[in-house]
Design an enzyme around this catalytic site. Sequence first.
Site, PDB file in Angstrom:
ATOM      1  N   THR A  33      85.589  -2.322 -33.318  1.00 60.63           N
ATOM      2  CA  THR A  33      86.576  -1.750 -32.437  1.00 60.63           C
ATOM      3  C   THR A  33      86.004  -0.495 -31.747  1.00 60.63           C
ATOM      4  O   THR A  33      86.298  -0.072 -30.441  1.00 60.63           O
ATOM      5  CB  THR A  33      87.813  -1.381 -33.371  1.00 60.63           C
ATOM      6  OG1 THR A  33      88.399  -2.456 -33.926  1.00 60.63           O
ATOM      7  CG2 THR A  33      88.638  -0.534 -32.520  1.00 60.63           C
ATOM      8  N   TYR A  46      93.355  -6.104 -28.463  1.00 56.89           N
ATOM      9  CA  TYR A  46      92.136  -5.577 -27.951  1.00 56.89           C
ATOM     10  C   TYR A  46      90.998  -6.696 -28.425  1.00 56.89           C
ATOM     11  O   TYR A  46      91.231  -7.573 -29.433  1.00 56.89           O
ATOM     12  CB  TYR A  46      91.796  -4.327 -28.128  1.00 56.89           C
ATOM     13  CG  TYR A  46      91.516  -4.052 -29.819  1.00 56.89           C
ATOM     14  CD1 TYR A  46      92.331  -4.003 -30.537  1.00 56.89           C
ATOM     15  CD2 TYR A  46      90.120  -4.179 -30.060  1.00 56.89           C
ATOM     16  CE1 TYR A  46      92.180  -3.774 -31.971  1.00 56.89           C
ATOM     17  CE2 TYR A  46      89.857  -3.950 -31.401  1.00 56.89           C
ATOM     18  CZ  TYR A  46      90.895  -3.718 -32.399  1.00 56.89           C
ATOM     19  OH  TYR A  46      90.498  -3.653 -33.749  1.00 56.89           O
ATOM     20  N   SER A  79      83.351  -7.145 -37.095  1.00 55.65           N
ATOM     21  CA  SER A  79      82.813  -7.364 -38.288  1.00 55.65           C
ATOM     22  C   SER A  79      83.323  -8.237 -39.334  1.00 55.65           C
ATOM     23  O   SER A  79      82.769  -8.316 -40.235  1.00 55.65           O
ATOM     24  CB  SER A  79      82.859  -5.896 -39.018  1.00 55.65           C
ATOM     25  OG  SER A  79      83.752  -5.388 -39.738  1.00 55.65           O
ATOM     26  N   THR A 112      85.148  -1.904 -38.588  1.00 55.40           N
ATOM     27  CA  THR A 112      85.661  -1.408 -40.074  1.00 55.40           C
ATOM     28  C   THR A 112      86.095  -2.349 -41.048  1.00 55.40           C
ATOM     29  O   THR A 112      85.780  -2.125 -42.176  1.00 55.40           O
ATOM     30  CB  THR A 112      87.038  -0.487 -39.703  1.00 55.40           C
ATOM     31  OG1 THR A 112      88.066  -1.080 -39.136  1.00 55.40           O
ATOM     32  CG2 THR A 112      86.390   0.927 -39.081  1.00 55.40           C
ATOM     33  N   ASP A 113      86.315  -3.485 -40.692  1.00 53.45           N
ATOM     34  CA  ASP A 113      86.640  -4.716 -41.611  1.00 53.45           C
ATOM     35  C   ASP A 113      85.650  -4.867 -42.832  1.00 53.45           C
ATOM     36  O   ASP A 113      86.272  -4.894 -43.881  1.00 53.45           O
ATOM     37  CB  ASP A 113      86.851  -6.016 -40.868  1.00 53.45           C
ATOM     38  CG  ASP A 113      88.112  -6.067 -39.988  1.00 53.45           C
ATOM     39  OD1 ASP A 113      88.922  -5.036 -39.768  1.00 53.45           O
ATOM     40  OD2 ASP A 113      88.324  -7.029 -39.493  1.00 53.45           O
ATOM     41  N   LYS A 185      87.853   0.312 -47.232  1.00 48.49           N
ATOM     42  CA  LYS A 185      88.988   0.267 -46.334  1.00 48.49           C
ATOM     43  C   LYS A 185      90.332   0.102 -46.961  1.00 48.49           C
ATOM     44  O   LYS A 185      90.472  -0.973 -47.614  1.00 48.49           O
ATOM     45  CB  LYS A 185      88.802  -0.864 -45.383  1.00 48.49           C
ATOM     46  CG  LYS A 185      89.419  -0.574 -44.258  1.00 48.49           C
ATOM     47  CD  LYS A 185      89.440  -1.701 -42.719  1.00 48.49           C
ATOM     48  CE  LYS A 185      90.328  -1.534 -41.699  1.00 48.49           C
ATOM     49  NZ  LYS A 185      90.053  -2.224 -40.636  1.00 48.49           N
ATOM     50  N   GLU A 306      90.431  -7.854 -72.821  1.00 51.52           N
ATOM     51  CA  GLU A 306      91.060  -9.040 -73.219  1.00 51.52           C
ATOM     52  C   GLU A 306      90.271 -10.306 -73.007  1.00 51.52           C
ATOM     53  O   GLU A 306      90.680 -10.964 -73.637  1.00 51.52           O
ATOM     54  CB  GLU A 306      92.580  -9.043 -72.377  1.00 51.52           C
ATOM     55  CG  GLU A 306      93.614  -7.929 -72.650  1.00 51.52           C
ATOM     56  CD  GLU A 306      94.849  -8.188 -71.747  1.00 51.52           C
ATOM     57  OE1 GLU A 306      95.418  -9.141 -72.151  1.00 51.52           O
ATOM     58  OE2 GLU A 306      95.132  -7.343 -70.965  1.00 51.52           O
TER      59      GLU A 306
HETATM   60  N1  GLU Z   1      88.038  -6.600 -36.761  1.00 42.08           N
HETATM   61  C1  GLU Z   1      87.515  -5.530 -36.070  1.00 42.08           C
HETATM   62  C2  GLU Z   1      86.282  -5.331 -36.665  1.00 42.08           C
HETATM   63  O1  GLU Z   1      85.964  -5.003 -37.925  1.00 42.08           O
HETATM   64  C3  GLU Z   1      88.538  -4.432 -36.206  1.00 42.08           C
HETATM   65  C4  GLU Z   1      88.342  -3.550 -37.233  1.00 42.08           C
HETATM   66  C5  GLU Z   1      87.644  -2.036 -36.520  1.00 42.08           C
HETATM   67  O2  GLU Z   1      86.340  -2.151 -36.051  1.00 42.08           O
HETATM   68  O3  GLU Z   1      88.163  -1.308 -36.575  1.00 42.08           O
HETATM   69  O4  GLU Z   1      85.278  -5.077 -36.073  1.00 42.08           O
END
Ligand code: GLU
Length: 349
Positions: A33, A46, A79, A112-113, A185, A306
């Site tokens: 992103t 986007y 990602s 971020t994924d 995340k 367990e």
């Molecule tokens: N799906 C995107 C990625 O991981 C969006 C998440 C992001 O970058 O914030 O590249």
Amino acid sequence: MCFSIKKVVALMLISAVAAFAKPTIYILATGGTIAGSGSGELSTSYTSGTVTVDKLIAAVPQINEIATIKGEQISQIGSQEMNNEVWLKLAKRVNELLTTGKADGIVITHGTDTMEETAYFLDLVVKSDKPIVMVGAMRNSTSMSADGPLNLFNAVNVAMSKDAVGKGVLVTMNDEIHAAREVTKTNTTAVDTFKSPNTGKIGTVFYGNVKFYMAPVRKHTTNSMFDITKITELPRVDIVYSHANDNADFVNVALKNGAKGIVSAGMGNGNPFPSVLKALNEGAKNGVIVVRDSRVGTGETTRNGEVNDDENGFVASDNLNAQKARVLLMLALTKTTDKAKIQEIFYTH
Ligand code: GLU
């Protein structure tokens, strides 16, 4: 006397030049992103990875004032498309740049994924003490109040910081600094999505002002046991997520399709549904390494809780989440298939 004055002046000049010499920071871009663009400032839709590394750098001219910035495009993907091939390419390039002295620090822009997985992978395989900082954004570059530019400025400052040396791979987002092993995340859309739920953040970075409060103690980078120099592929490790009224189909498919390892994201303290437990036990008997983990997200999956790990031939994950346990198990399998040794790796890395 005259000679020694000359010597002192020369030394002063050398230290003055050294003090003003800007560090060289490489920005390795992978997509996400932070490099995404949308149809308007308030648009929620986007596309990731459309902005090139040169444009990312040009959008934050302040970083050129504090460092010699060099950019490289490693990949241009969201990602969720991250894969072993890109991980190995990235790790080898980071190792080369840092060990040959071409870079004083590295910033990796990333979606971020899966940032936490890439961060932990690099943390385990990079052989340098120099700062490696991962950064991304929750708002794309064309959205109102995009967080990418300040996140990137902060990441470059962390990568230049002497205090970041020896702390392994770091994730810098939303003014916080997190250690690769701990960060995850936690929110699908919020800018404060990255947290380290078991340990907390290790530092802060406020408009480039870097402060550390803690350091990671588990093995990473230079004292990690892994070496990917000669590795071209990684073994298949699958994650199986547990739930009430579960069935063993996913475990059986993973076993049938050749998984060398399975991470079981069990309920509570790593408890799988009875039929799943039976299938995992069969897998372990046939030489597949089963790591018993939890779907909870925080806390330790304790050995012989367990579920009796000794009797079932399982490894307990300590407090890694399932996606990080998968990364560690893949790398552990490049070294050994001995369950006791793999358990020790989970207690030390
Ligand atoms: N799906 C995107 C990625 O991981 C969006 C998440 C992001 O970058 O914030 O590249």
